[in-house]
Design a protein around this motif. Structure first.
Motif, PDB file in Angstrom:
ATOM      1  N   ASP A  93       0.806  -1.218   0.000  1.00  0.00           N
ATOM      2  CA  ASP A  93       0.000   0.000   0.000  1.00  0.00           C
ATOM      3  C   ASP A  93       0.843   1.274   0.000  1.00  0.00           C
ATOM      4  O   ASP A  93       0.351   2.353  -0.233  1.00  0.00           O
ATOM      5  CB  ASP A  93      -0.917  -0.009   1.225  1.00  0.00           C
ATOM      6  N   LEU A  94       2.150   1.129   0.282  1.00  0.00           N
ATOM      7  CA  LEU A  94       3.013   2.306   0.406  1.00  0.00           C
ATOM      8  C   LEU A  94       4.119   2.242  -0.635  1.00  0.00           C
ATOM      9  O   LEU A  94       4.485   1.176  -1.087  1.00  0.00           O
ATOM     10  CB  LEU A  94       3.691   2.331   1.774  1.00  0.00           C
ATOM     11  N   ASN A  95       4.650   3.403  -0.949  1.00  0.00           N
ATOM     12  CA  ASN A  95       5.881   3.399  -1.735  1.00  0.00           C
ATOM     13  C   ASN A  95       6.778   4.560  -1.376  1.00  0.00           C
ATOM     14  O   ASN A  95       6.460   5.368  -0.510  1.00  0.00           O
ATOM     15  CB  ASN A  95       5.593   3.301  -3.240  1.00  0.00           C
ATOM     16  N   GLU A  96       7.936   4.585  -2.045  1.00  0.00           N
ATOM     17  CA  GLU A  96       8.916   5.635  -1.784  1.00  0.00           C
ATOM     18  C   GLU A  96       8.568   6.835  -2.635  1.00  0.00           C
ATOM     19  O   GLU A  96       8.594   6.749  -3.848  1.00  0.00           O
ATOM     20  CB  GLU A  96      10.320   5.147  -2.189  1.00  0.00           C
ATOM     21  N   TRP A  97       8.259   7.934  -1.979  1.00  0.00           N
ATOM     22  CA  TRP A  97       7.990   9.167  -2.735  1.00  0.00           C
ATOM     23  C   TRP A  97       9.302   9.829  -3.127  1.00  0.00           C
ATOM     24  O   TRP A  97       9.420  10.395  -4.200  1.00  0.00           O
ATOM     25  CB  TRP A  97       7.123  10.125  -1.910  1.00  0.00           C
ATOM     26  N   ARG A  98      10.277   9.791  -2.251  1.00  0.00           N
ATOM     27  CA  ARG A  98      11.597  10.379  -2.526  1.00  0.00           C
ATOM     28  C   ARG A  98      12.674   9.594  -1.790  1.00  0.00           C
ATOM     29  O   ARG A  98      12.408   9.041  -0.721  1.00  0.00           O
ATOM     30  CB  ARG A  98      11.672  11.837  -2.012  1.00  0.00           C
ATOM     31  N   VAL A 195      14.059   7.478   3.334  1.00  0.00           N
ATOM     32  CA  VAL A 195      13.157   7.827   2.220  1.00  0.00           C
ATOM     33  C   VAL A 195      11.914   8.523   2.775  1.00  0.00           C
ATOM     34  O   VAL A 195      11.618   8.425   3.967  1.00  0.00           O
ATOM     35  CB  VAL A 195      12.710   6.563   1.422  1.00  0.00           C
ATOM     36  N   ILE A 196      11.219   9.235   1.878  1.00  0.00           N
ATOM     37  CA  ILE A 196       9.878   9.710   2.204  1.00  0.00           C
ATOM     38  C   ILE A 196       8.930   8.600   1.799  1.00  0.00           C
ATOM     39  O   ILE A 196       8.884   8.216   0.620  1.00  0.00           O
ATOM     40  CB  ILE A 196       9.486  10.972   1.396  1.00  0.00           C
ATOM     41  N   ALA A 197       8.208   8.055   2.753  1.00  0.00           N
ATOM     42  CA  ALA A 197       7.231   7.013   2.465  1.00  0.00           C
ATOM     43  C   ALA A 197       5.847   7.630   2.434  1.00  0.00           C
ATOM     44  O   ALA A 197       5.529   8.497   3.251  1.00  0.00           O
ATOM     45  CB  ALA A 197       7.293   5.932   3.535  1.00  0.00           C
ATOM     46  N   GLY A 198       5.051   7.211   1.475  1.00  0.00           N
ATOM     47  CA  GLY A 198       3.686   7.712   1.387  1.00  0.00           C
ATOM     48  C   GLY A 198       2.792   6.683   0.734  1.00  0.00           C
ATOM     49  O   GLY A 198       3.273   5.672   0.217  1.00  0.00           O
ATOM     50  N   PRO A 199       1.499   6.931   0.758  1.00  0.00           N
ATOM     51  CA  PRO A 199       0.559   5.994   0.151  1.00  0.00           C
ATOM     52  C   PRO A 199       0.685   5.995  -1.367  1.00  0.00           C
ATOM     53  O   PRO A 199       1.134   6.982  -1.954  1.00  0.00           O
ATOM     54  CB  PRO A 199      -0.807   6.522   0.588  1.00  0.00           C
ATOM     55  N   ARG A 200       0.326   4.880  -1.994  1.00  0.00           N
ATOM     56  CA  ARG A 200       0.288   4.829  -3.457  1.00  0.00           C
ATOM     57  C   ARG A 200      -0.847   5.694  -3.989  1.00  0.00           C
ATOM     58  O   ARG A 200      -0.713   6.345  -5.014  1.00  0.00           O
ATOM     59  CB  ARG A 200       0.047   3.396  -3.930  1.00  0.00           C
ATOM     60  N   ALA A 201      -1.950   5.675  -3.272  1.00  0.00           N
ATOM     61  CA  ALA A 201      -3.138   6.427  -3.712  1.00  0.00           C
ATOM     62  C   ALA A 201      -2.979   7.910  -3.369  1.00  0.00           C
ATOM     63  O   ALA A 201      -2.200   8.272  -2.497  1.00  0.00           O
ATOM     64  CB  ALA A 201      -4.365   5.866  -3.009  1.00  0.00           C
ATOM     65  N   THR A 202      -3.727   8.765  -4.086  1.00  0.00           N
ATOM     66  CA  THR A 202      -3.736  10.189  -3.737  1.00  0.00           C
ATOM     67  C   THR A 202      -4.449  10.364  -2.413  1.00  0.00           C
ATOM     68  O   THR A 202      -5.326   9.580  -2.063  1.00  0.00           O
ATOM     69  CB  THR A 202      -4.514  11.018  -4.794  1.00  0.00           C
ATOM     70  N   LEU A 203      -4.055  11.403  -1.693  1.00  0.00           N
ATOM     71  CA  LEU A 203      -4.684  11.680  -0.402  1.00  0.00           C
ATOM     72  C   LEU A 203      -6.045  12.329  -0.635  1.00  0.00           C
ATOM     73  O   LEU A 203      -6.258  12.993  -1.639  1.00  0.00           O
ATOM     74  CB  LEU A 203      -3.792  12.615   0.419  1.00  0.00           C
TER      75      LEU A 203
END
Ligand code: ATP
Ligand code: ZN
Length: 226
Positions: A93-98, A195-203
């Motif tokens: 559900d998460l990926n590396e944004w940066r 890394v910056i971790a965030g959701p794959r989906a838009t918030l």
């Protein structure tokens, strides 16, 4: 379901290796804050961004559960979380944004100094102490090795001396801790950095816009550092 929020929440390590650099990075994006009395929150003043101070291991779960929107965490923790989800039959559900370029380390297999290294097959049937059973498990499968992970949450490097394990799979930066325990790294199974971790989906709601703004500033701050 999580309540709609108009402020972004970023989880960072409370202390430890990534806590201070994460705060510095957010400060370099122009974020100022005041600390909550219990020192769990930093309330953003200059931007609608609040910081939650937690153990690094909790960061992926907090984002996955929607409690936080973004996190600053080691790739090693993020990858382990993703593989754990997959093992439970749930989508990553998460990926590396940066990638941030600091907090670099490796997840290495290390064996007793006195032993020769002939390759992954040598690990067949051995007990391997690690805090990263999923990441290790994937590497073992990829290499066709059947070994026995021994999951420890700390002090992995002393496990061979205690007779708990034969070898270790642990995070290494300089190798000093391994050497102090008469172990030597022989192969790398993951290269990590913060890394910056965030959701794959838009918030949902207004948070995506705030996240976009923060990430633009982060990109600026990261470029200045290069
Ligand atoms: P917490 O109390 O938050 O659980 P911790 O003891 O698990 O802290 P730290 O030792 O502060 O965590 O490490 C945080 C991250 O720093 C690691 O997950 C890894 O990404 C990175 N790191 C960089 N170098 C090393 C290293 N030599 N050993 C361990 N972690 C390292
Ligand atoms: Zn931790």
């Amino acid at each position: 379901p999580v309540q709609p929020r108009e402020r972004l929440r970023v989880a960072i390590q409370k202390s430890g290796r990534l806590g201070e650099p994460a705060r510095e990075l957010l400060a370099s994006c122009g974020l100022t804050w005041r600390e909550s009395r219990d020192k769990l929150f930093l309330y953003g003043e200059s931007l609608p961004v609040d910081i939650l101070l937690v153990r690094d291991d909790d960061i992926p779960g907090l984002i996955a559960d929607g409690v936080c929107d973004l996190g600053i965490v080691g790739r090693n923790v993020l990858v382990e979380h993703g593989l754990e989800r997959e093992a439970q039959g749930r989508p990553a559900d998460l990926n590396e944004w940066r990638q941030l370029g600091w907090g670099t380390c490796r997840l290495d297999i290390a064996i007793p100094e006195s032993e020769e290294w002939t390759g992954p097959q040598q690990l067949e049937g051995l007990r391997i102490a690690t805090s990263y059973p999923q990441t290790l498990g994937r590497w073992l499968r990829d290499n066709g090795v059947d070994a026995e992970p021994v999951v420890l949450n700390g002090s992995v490097e002393i496990a061979p001396r205690l007779g708990q394990a034969d070898v270790v799979c642990d995070l290494v930066s300089t190798g000093g801790t391994l050497r102090a325990n008469q172990l030597r790294p022989v192969t790398t199974i993951l290269h990590s950095e913060a890394v910056i971790a965030g959701p794959r989906a838009t918030l949902d709601d207004g948070r995506q816009e705030i996240a976009d703004l923060l990430v633009r500033r982060l990109d600026g701050a990261l470029q200045l550092k290069e």
